[in-house]
Design a protein around this motif. Structure first.
Motif, PDB file in Angstrom:
ATOM      1  N   GLU A 424       0.832  -1.206   0.000  1.00 22.43           N
ATOM      2  CA  GLU A 424       0.000   0.000   0.000  1.00 22.43           C
ATOM      3  C   GLU A 424       0.870   1.261   0.000  1.00 22.43           C
ATOM      4  O   GLU A 424       1.951   1.285   0.581  1.00 22.43           O
ATOM      5  CB  GLU A 424      -0.944  -0.016   1.202  1.00 22.43           C
ATOM      6  N   GLY A 425       0.340   2.285  -0.676  1.00 21.28           N
ATOM      7  CA  GLY A 425       1.089   3.545  -0.782  1.00 21.28           C
ATOM      8  C   GLY A 425       0.198   4.747  -0.543  1.00 21.28           C
ATOM      9  O   GLY A 425      -1.010   4.601  -0.362  1.00 21.28           O
ATOM     10  N   PRO A 426       0.821   5.920  -0.598  1.00 22.54           N
ATOM     11  CA  PRO A 426       0.145   7.124  -0.127  1.00 22.54           C
ATOM     12  C   PRO A 426      -0.963   7.586  -1.052  1.00 22.54           C
ATOM     13  O   PRO A 426      -1.039   7.113  -2.182  1.00 22.54           O
ATOM     14  CB  PRO A 426       1.277   8.151  -0.100  1.00 22.54           C
ATOM     15  N   PHE A 450       1.915  -2.379  -6.536  1.00 21.79           N
ATOM     16  CA  PHE A 450       1.715  -1.193  -5.691  1.00 21.79           C
ATOM     17  C   PHE A 450       0.215  -0.871  -5.707  1.00 21.79           C
ATOM     18  O   PHE A 450      -0.439  -0.995  -6.756  1.00 21.79           O
ATOM     19  CB  PHE A 450       2.525  -0.029  -6.271  1.00 21.79           C
ATOM     20  N   TYR A 451      -0.291  -0.462  -4.572  1.00 21.84           N
ATOM     21  CA  TYR A 451      -1.735  -0.194  -4.413  1.00 21.84           C
ATOM     22  C   TYR A 451      -1.845   1.108  -3.613  1.00 21.84           C
ATOM     23  O   TYR A 451      -1.539   1.127  -2.426  1.00 21.84           O
ATOM     24  CB  TYR A 451      -2.353  -1.392  -3.682  1.00 21.84           C
ATOM     25  N   THR A 452      -2.203   2.188  -4.298  1.00 18.52           N
ATOM     26  CA  THR A 452      -2.116   3.501  -3.638  1.00 18.52           C
ATOM     27  C   THR A 452      -3.482   4.143  -3.407  1.00 18.52           C
ATOM     28  O   THR A 452      -4.443   3.892  -4.141  1.00 18.52           O
ATOM     29  CB  THR A 452      -1.253   4.467  -4.479  1.00 18.52           C
ATOM     30  N   PHE A 479       2.650   5.481 -14.038  1.00 19.48           N
ATOM     31  CA  PHE A 479       4.023   5.097 -13.678  1.00 19.48           C
ATOM     32  C   PHE A 479       4.129   3.611 -13.302  1.00 19.48           C
ATOM     33  O   PHE A 479       5.220   3.066 -13.282  1.00 19.48           O
ATOM     34  CB  PHE A 479       4.536   5.957 -12.516  1.00 19.48           C
ATOM     35  N   GLY A 480       3.002   2.992 -12.946  1.00 21.40           N
ATOM     36  CA  GLY A 480       3.083   1.549 -12.684  1.00 21.40           C
ATOM     37  C   GLY A 480       2.283   1.029 -11.507  1.00 21.40           C
ATOM     38  O   GLY A 480       2.357  -0.164 -11.201  1.00 21.40           O
ATOM     39  N   THR A 481       1.528   1.895 -10.827  1.00 22.57           N
ATOM     40  CA  THR A 481       0.701   1.385  -9.726  1.00 22.57           C
ATOM     41  C   THR A 481      -0.375   0.457 -10.284  1.00 22.57           C
ATOM     42  O   THR A 481      -1.013   0.765 -11.291  1.00 22.57           O
ATOM     43  CB  THR A 481       0.081   2.563  -8.947  1.00 22.57           C
TER      44      THR A 481
END
Ligand code: IRN
Length: 628
Positions: A424-426, A450-452, A479-481
């Protein structure tokens, strides 16, 4: 009307297919692999197919009873592997009023069975701690292509015929080619490609063996960008029925996964209803329920209470768990000078526990034991960003990146046991600082998806945070999320209602789609092209029907031109009949055709005529009134 009946009525309403749409299925290599897609038929006879998350609800042939749950599409696949066993699980309603009223476990189980909701749980043969492993990653690494993988492969390929045409046009293909920032997106997704991505940890298929109602999907940088919608009651508002309504509503508009973030009463039963009626993966944050079990006092949490909660939810069929294991004791002081401190609910609970006991986070110290549980049910990790920035001012600080590096370390630990992981990301990140998040994540987390949450690119627009975050989501998706967690207009302000959920989802479908287009995913432009063509040819109904939200598009159009005739008119009220650029272009084309000349020649001759006329009246831009 009682609550289940009200719910049944709502589901009848949401069972209407979207306009001009028909549910179709792609047939896999065995009869029980049938992959849904939505076909939108246009008035010119051309069809466009789109990814369909809505499950059996939009299939008129499906017989749905919410008290029974959805058909068990995966049952045969799980059984067929022969590596799981049924057992006597936790008593149902463990935390609900049934048991509090003195009901015995056995009675509670009977009541649940009568309601059609209690299922005997299944686990890897031998159970937790035996080493038995039933994860998709485990099979993938053994070289096995599961039905889930084949299902996902069929699902990811859209509009192959359109692609053949589009890819045949070299000039256009080159001009519109995407930039995928190092992702390796295949022209055609094969089951073997899916297996390889899952084996490397670059994609996950969240698919608990107890969620056999699931229509599998993949989350990974080389697949279509997915979106998650959060639902869940709080202590203040909302009921079980409303939560199931929100689930059905969310998948109708395109949510690829749904997280049940319930914290209030009836948390176990609410989840049962949601999982049994969900064709999409369900995620939860188990620490929320564990906190309920200790009366809301974070200091009283223990690993044992948390472990029991994990098993309880794994038995119900939750497909992924947010676990805030990266909130380590030595990182907490790094948030002291932040503008907004710790903004993650789970993160703040764990920080409080660490500070109160002055001990390392038990989710971190018990990580390998936790992974044993995950692999016995195939629950995927969603490693939580408990130290994400809650304001642009705190973006990309040391607290955030120290946690991210820890999540990378934990990813590799989970992979040692073949357990699937996403990160998880911001959060809140200004635009110029967004890309660094993806770069760091790729660097430290071994390409795990990535999971934002957004990110929100500014803090000045409460009430519009679906937009502030949709901007960041589109960028980071490009970008790749792999998956974007939606934000609704009510973010920071209150619990979203049905309309907010829809607005949040549509906003995030836009973000995901523009990212897919920019990355150059084959086939995704088909819908843009079809809609543009319909717009140019004044096929208004086709334009509405091809859009993400046909209802709103039609409603806006009809506000000023409600008459049926306006649906075939060659203009709308934005420019009126005389100034419609598309109409004028079409007239030029028509004119050229009648003269038997090219469009350019027609335009040139029109220009020459006008130029002569201009010169005849004196060649001045401003003409004195008397002369005019
Ligand atoms: C997604 C990315 N970063 C956070 N999320 C979501 O936020 C997560 O999946 C879950 O839905 C929610 C968890 O919030 P807290 O507990 O971190 O605030």
């Amino acid at each position: 009307m009682n609550a289940p009946d009200k719910l049944a009525q709502f589901i009848r309403l949401t069972r209407e297919p979207l306009p001009a749409s028909t549910k179709r299925y792609l047939q896999g290599s065995r009869p029980d692999i049938q992959v849904p897609l939505r076909e939108i038929m246009q008035s010119n006879g051309e069809a466009i197919t789109v990814y369909d998350t809505s499950g059996p609800y939009t299939d008129p042939r499906a017989d749905i009873d919410v008290r029974q749950g959805l058909p068990l599409v995966r049952q045969g696949w799980v059984d067929g592997r022969g590596d799981t066993e049924l057992y006597v699980g936790r008593p149902p309603f463990a935390l609900d009023d049934g048991l509090k009223n003195g009901e015995t476990d056995a009675l509670a189980a009977l009541r649940a069975q009568a309601a059609g909701l209690q299922r005997q749980p299944r686990r890897a043969k031998g159970g937790v701690g035996s080493g038995a492993n039933v994860t998709q990653m485990h099979y993938a690494r053994k070289g096995i292509v599961t039905p889930e993988m084949e299902y996902v492969a069929l699902r990811e390929n859209q509009n192959l015929e359109w692609q053949a045409q589009y890819l045949g046009n070299a000039e256009r293909e080159a001009r519109l080619a995407g930039n995928s920032f190092g992702a390796s997106i295949p022209k055609v997704v094969t089951p073997e490609f899916v297996r390889d991505e899952v084996a490397r940890g670059r994609a996950i298929i969240p698919a608990n063996i107890n969620h056999t109602e699931l229509e599998p999907m993949a989350i990974g940088r080389n697949f279509l960008v997915k979106i998650n919608a959060n639902i869940g009651n709080s202590a203040v508002t909302s009921s079980i029925e409303e939560e199931v309504e929100k689930l059905v509503w969310s998948i109708r508009w395109g949510a690829d996964t749904v997280m049940d973030l319930s914290t209030g009463k009836n948390i176990h039963t609410t989840r049962d209803w949601i999982v049994r009626n969900s064709p999409v993966p369900i995620g939860t944050v188990p620490i929320y329920q564990a906190l309920e079990k200790v009366g809301g006092i974070a200091e009283d949490l223990t690993w044992e209470i948390f472990r029991d909660t994990l098993i309880e939810q794994a038995e119900q069929g939750v497909d992924y768990f947010t676990v805030h294991a990266g909130v380590r004791l030595p990182f907490i002081h790094l948030t002291a000078n932040r503008v907004t401190g710790i903004v993650s609910r789970g993160g703040s609970i764990m920080a409080k526990w660490c500070i109160a006991h002055h001990k390392e986070n038990f989710l971190y110290t018990h990580f390998d034991e936790m992974t044993e549980i995950m692999k016995a049910y195939d629950v995927s990790y969603s490693l939580g960003d408990g130290l994400r920035p809650g304001s642009g001012a705190d973006a990309n600080d040391e607290a955030q990146f120290a946690e991210l590096r820890t999540l990378g370390e934990l990813t590799h630990k989970a992979w040692q046991q073949d357990v699937q992981v996403m990160i998880e990301g911001p959060g809140h990140v200004p635009m110029h600082m967004v890309q660094a998040n993806m770069t760091e994540q790729l660097k430290h987390c071994g390409e795990a998806p990535f999971y934002t949450l957004g990110p929100l690119t500014t803090d000045i627009a409460p009430g519009y945070d679906h937009i502030t975050s949709g901007i960041g989501a589109a960028m980071i998706g490009w970008f790749g999320t792999a998956m974007l967690c939606y934000v609704t207009p009510k973010e920071h302000l209150g619990l979203p209602d049905r309309e907010d959920v829809k607005v949040g989802i549509i906003t995030y479908k836009i973000a995901a789609h523009v990212a897919d287009v920019a990355k150059g995913h084959p086939g995704v432009r088909a819908r843009d092209d079809a809609l543009s063509k319909a717009r140019f040819e004044f096929r208004w109904m086709d334009q509405f029907n091809l859009s993400l939200d046909p209802e709103t598009a039609k409603q806006f159009h009809d506000e000023t031109l409600p008459a049926e005739g306006a649906k075939v008119a060659h203009f709308c009220s934005m420019c009126g009949p005389k100034f419609c650029s598309m109409k004028i272009t079409q007239e030029v084309r028509e004119y050229a055709k009648n003269l038997g000349v090219s469009e350019e020649q027609a335009l040139q001759s029109g220009m020459d005529v006008m130029s002569d006329a201009f010169k005849k009246v004196g060649g001045e831009i401003y003409i004195p009134i008397a002369k005019a």
